[in-house]
Design a protein around this motif. Structure first.
Motif, PDB file in Angstrom:
ATOM      1  N   LEU A  30       0.744  -1.548  -0.476  1.00  0.00           N
ATOM      2  CA  LEU A  30       0.082   0.187  -0.329  1.00  0.00           C
ATOM      3  C   LEU A  30       0.815   1.140  -0.065  1.00  0.00           C
ATOM      4  CD1 LEU A  30      -2.716  -0.751   2.170  1.00  0.00           C
ATOM      5  CD2 LEU A  30      -3.037  -0.511  -0.377  1.00  0.00           C
ATOM      6  N   LEU A  31       1.846   1.591   0.896  1.00  0.00           N
ATOM      7  CA  LEU A  31       2.652   2.693   1.019  1.00  0.00           C
ATOM      8  C   LEU A  31       3.482   2.569  -0.684  1.00  0.00           C
ATOM      9  CD1 LEU A  31       3.822   4.910   2.872  1.00  0.00           C
ATOM     10  CD2 LEU A  31       6.094   3.247   2.949  1.00  0.00           C
ATOM     11  N   ASP A  33       2.649   1.757  -3.452  1.00  0.00           N
ATOM     12  CA  ASP A  33       1.651   1.739  -4.555  1.00  0.00           C
ATOM     13  C   ASP A  33       0.983   3.838  -4.198  1.00  0.00           C
ATOM     14  OD1 ASP A  33       0.126   1.302  -6.468  1.00  0.00           O
ATOM     15  OD2 ASP A  33      -1.960   1.578  -4.940  1.00  0.00           O
ATOM     16  N   THR A  34       1.255   4.451  -2.639  1.00  0.00           N
ATOM     17  CA  THR A  34       0.604   5.266  -2.693  1.00  0.00           C
ATOM     18  C   THR A  34       1.762   5.996  -3.735  1.00  0.00           C
ATOM     19  OG1 THR A  34      -0.364   4.730  -0.858  1.00  0.00           O
ATOM     20  CG2 THR A  34       0.105   6.818  -1.109  1.00  0.00           C
ATOM     21  N   ARG A  35       3.024   5.922  -2.476  1.00  0.00           N
ATOM     22  CA  ARG A  35       4.068   6.915  -2.947  1.00  0.00           C
ATOM     23  C   ARG A  35       4.663   6.724  -4.285  1.00  0.00           C
ATOM     24  NH1 ARG A  35       9.448   5.692  -0.265  1.00  0.00           N
ATOM     25  NH2 ARG A  35       9.208   8.110  -0.565  1.00  0.00           N
ATOM     26  N   GLY A  36       4.310   5.494  -5.410  1.00  0.00           N
ATOM     27  CA  GLY A  36       4.454   5.399  -6.236  1.00  0.00           C
ATOM     28  C   GLY A  36       6.753   5.146  -6.054  1.00  0.00           C
ATOM     29  N   SER A  39       9.526   1.539  -1.899  1.00  0.00           N
ATOM     30  CA  SER A  39       9.923   1.900  -0.514  1.00  0.00           C
ATOM     31  C   SER A  39      10.608   0.822   0.435  1.00  0.00           C
ATOM     32  CB  SER A  39       8.752   1.591   0.282  1.00  0.00           C
ATOM     33  OG  SER A  39       7.494   3.069   0.007  1.00  0.00           O
ATOM     34  N   SER A  87       0.262  -4.724  -8.915  1.00  0.00           N
ATOM     35  CA  SER A  87      -0.570  -4.174  -8.362  1.00  0.00           C
ATOM     36  C   SER A  87      -0.587  -3.315  -9.962  1.00  0.00           C
ATOM     37  CB  SER A  87      -1.032  -3.150  -7.096  1.00  0.00           C
ATOM     38  OG  SER A  87       0.834  -2.378  -6.896  1.00  0.00           O
TER      39      SER A  87
END
Length: 137
Positions: A30-31, A33-36, A39, A87
């Motif tokens: 999720l992180l 995906d959010t940051r692109g 991570s 994703s």
């Protein structure tokens, strides 16, 4: 404490490690995906989580506990990278990420993860494994 009582702790430790690896991998996906971004520093968080869970389960210190913590961290790294690749592939194909994850083959996932992870990302992943081995023992 008798060895049988200590031996009974390993099923709890194993269950905690599996749940922890999947949970930290989900947060990592999720992180990312959010940051692109990959991570990959989350590998260190996964290592800290594995070491903490082993201590929480009161697993006997030693080489076996270090191997278990490192394996749990490696599992989180593999699941997270698989999920990040899935994703990223899901969007252009009009699928949800879990559909893409189920259709993604290991060779394709390895190729895309190899392309996505830079040398800095690989250093973070390696650091996570080393930290897991040291803190889990």
């Amino acid at each position: 404490m008798p060895d049988t009582a200590r031996a009974r702790r390993w099923p709890l430790a194993t269950a905690l490690l599996l749940l922890g690896s999947v949970g930290i991998a989900a947060a990592w996906i999720l992180l990312a995906d959010t940051r692109g971004a990959q991570s990959s520093w989350m590998a260190v968080i996964a290592a800290l989580d594995a070491a903490w869970l082993l201590r929480l389960a009161r697993a006997r210190p030693g080489a076996v506990r270090a191997i278990a913590g490192t394996a749990a961290t490696l599992l989180a790294i593999v699941i997270a990278n698989w999920g990040i690749v899935a994703s990223q592939l899901a969007r252009p194909m009009g699928m949800v990420p879990w559909e893409s994850a189920l259709k993604l083959g290991p060779h394709h996932a390895w190729t895309l993860a190899s392309l996505a992870n830079s040398s800095v990302d690989l250093a973070w992943l390696a650091a996570g494994l080393v930290i897991a081995a040291v803190l889990s023992r």
